[in-house]
Design an enzyme around this catalytic site. Sequence first.
Site, PDB file in Angstrom:
ATOM      1  N   HIS A 145       0.827  -1.163   0.169  1.00 50.95           N
ATOM      2  CA  HIS A 145      -0.245   0.196  -0.040  1.00 50.95           C
ATOM      3  C   HIS A 145       1.015   1.268   0.077  1.00 50.95           C
ATOM      4  O   HIS A 145       0.745   2.182  -0.843  1.00 50.95           O
ATOM      5  CB  HIS A 145      -0.833  -0.064   1.281  1.00 50.95           C
ATOM      6  CG  HIS A 145      -1.712   0.983   1.295  1.00 50.95           C
ATOM      7  ND1 HIS A 145      -3.069   1.113   1.275  1.00 50.95           N
ATOM      8  CD2 HIS A 145      -1.530   2.483   1.751  1.00 50.95           C
ATOM      9  CE1 HIS A 145      -3.704   2.116   1.443  1.00 50.95           C
ATOM     10  NE2 HIS A 145      -2.651   3.159   1.956  1.00 50.95           N
ATOM     11  N   GLU A 146       1.895   1.348   0.852  1.00 52.96           N
ATOM     12  CA  GLU A 146       2.737   2.448   1.004  1.00 52.96           C
ATOM     13  C   GLU A 146       3.453   2.635  -0.310  1.00 52.96           C
ATOM     14  O   GLU A 146       3.873   3.616  -0.699  1.00 52.96           O
ATOM     15  CB  GLU A 146       3.642   2.218   2.412  1.00 52.96           C
ATOM     16  CG  GLU A 146       2.665   2.187   3.485  1.00 52.96           C
ATOM     17  CD  GLU A 146       1.853   3.664   3.872  1.00 52.96           C
ATOM     18  OE1 GLU A 146       1.915   4.411   3.176  1.00 52.96           O
ATOM     19  OE2 GLU A 146       1.258   3.363   4.874  1.00 52.96           O
ATOM     20  N   HIS A 195       1.935   4.137  -3.099  1.00 46.92           N
ATOM     21  CA  HIS A 195       1.923   5.660  -3.032  1.00 46.92           C
ATOM     22  C   HIS A 195       3.151   6.224  -3.591  1.00 46.92           C
ATOM     23  O   HIS A 195       3.266   7.268  -4.280  1.00 46.92           O
ATOM     24  CB  HIS A 195       1.664   6.087  -1.565  1.00 46.92           C
ATOM     25  CG  HIS A 195       0.366   5.889  -1.069  1.00 46.92           C
ATOM     26  ND1 HIS A 195      -0.777   6.499  -1.514  1.00 46.92           N
ATOM     27  CD2 HIS A 195      -0.245   5.346   0.177  1.00 46.92           C
ATOM     28  CE1 HIS A 195      -1.819   6.189  -0.879  1.00 46.92           C
ATOM     29  NE2 HIS A 195      -1.726   5.455   0.351  1.00 46.92           N
TER      30      HIS A 195
END
Length: 265
Positions: free
Chosen positions: A65-66, A69
Amino acid sequence: MTEATGEPVRQRRESTASRWPSPLFVGLVLTTVVSGWALWTGYGSAGLFAFLFVAAGWVVSLCLHEFAHAVVAYQGGDRSVAERGYLTLDPLKYTHFVYSILLPLLFVLLGGIGLPGGAVFVDRRYLRSRLANSLVSLAGPLTNVVFAAVLAIALAGWGSSDAVHVEFWAAVAFLTFLQVTAAVLNSLPVPGLDGFGVIEPYLSNKILRKVAPIAPYAVLLLFVLLFIPPVNRAFFTIVLWFLELLGVPGWLADYGQSLFRFWLG
């Protein structure tokens, strides 16, 4: 002469910082695989290995997820994410390790909610457009959606008719449930969550000034609200609707959660 400009030095530093995956991330993936194998073969305690499988798999998804980004920010013009090590998939490199990894894991342990973690720091001055800003925020929840879809496809293709490896598929179903809760929660247009980050570039300065005083407390308020029974029921009704849409049996996710929380008996 080029050396004096510092550009080759910057490039070497960026190249070094961009190497991935980190050994810690590889270790998390291996833990997920090995514990999944133990569940599949019936080796040892089903509860213990379900816990390891879901916990490690959940942290892997948080890292992805990170990373999502960061990689979208990198493509959008912010090269600083590479220098900070965000492209290494190393959970220790993220801006808020406590908010990105530890607190989400704690929420999974306590309540079975996929708490979205604090996003990596992105220097949005270098992003080329409002669309790039929105895509950076959107990348995180989309990662959870893709993760959930892959798990659901595996369940539909092999798990639905497999009565031999029920514990393994139950753990997969619970991990899918966590991905759905994270995607739904993080898509809400609440300051501090990715859903707000998607629309923020298109909001007027007047609206942003009004939102600014409450922004630091908005996420905390949201989680307080989730403990109010009607709000809690409404949230999980939405989550279970998406879970059903993906073809994941609710009872199987419940069984996976009970295996995951094996210490409760």
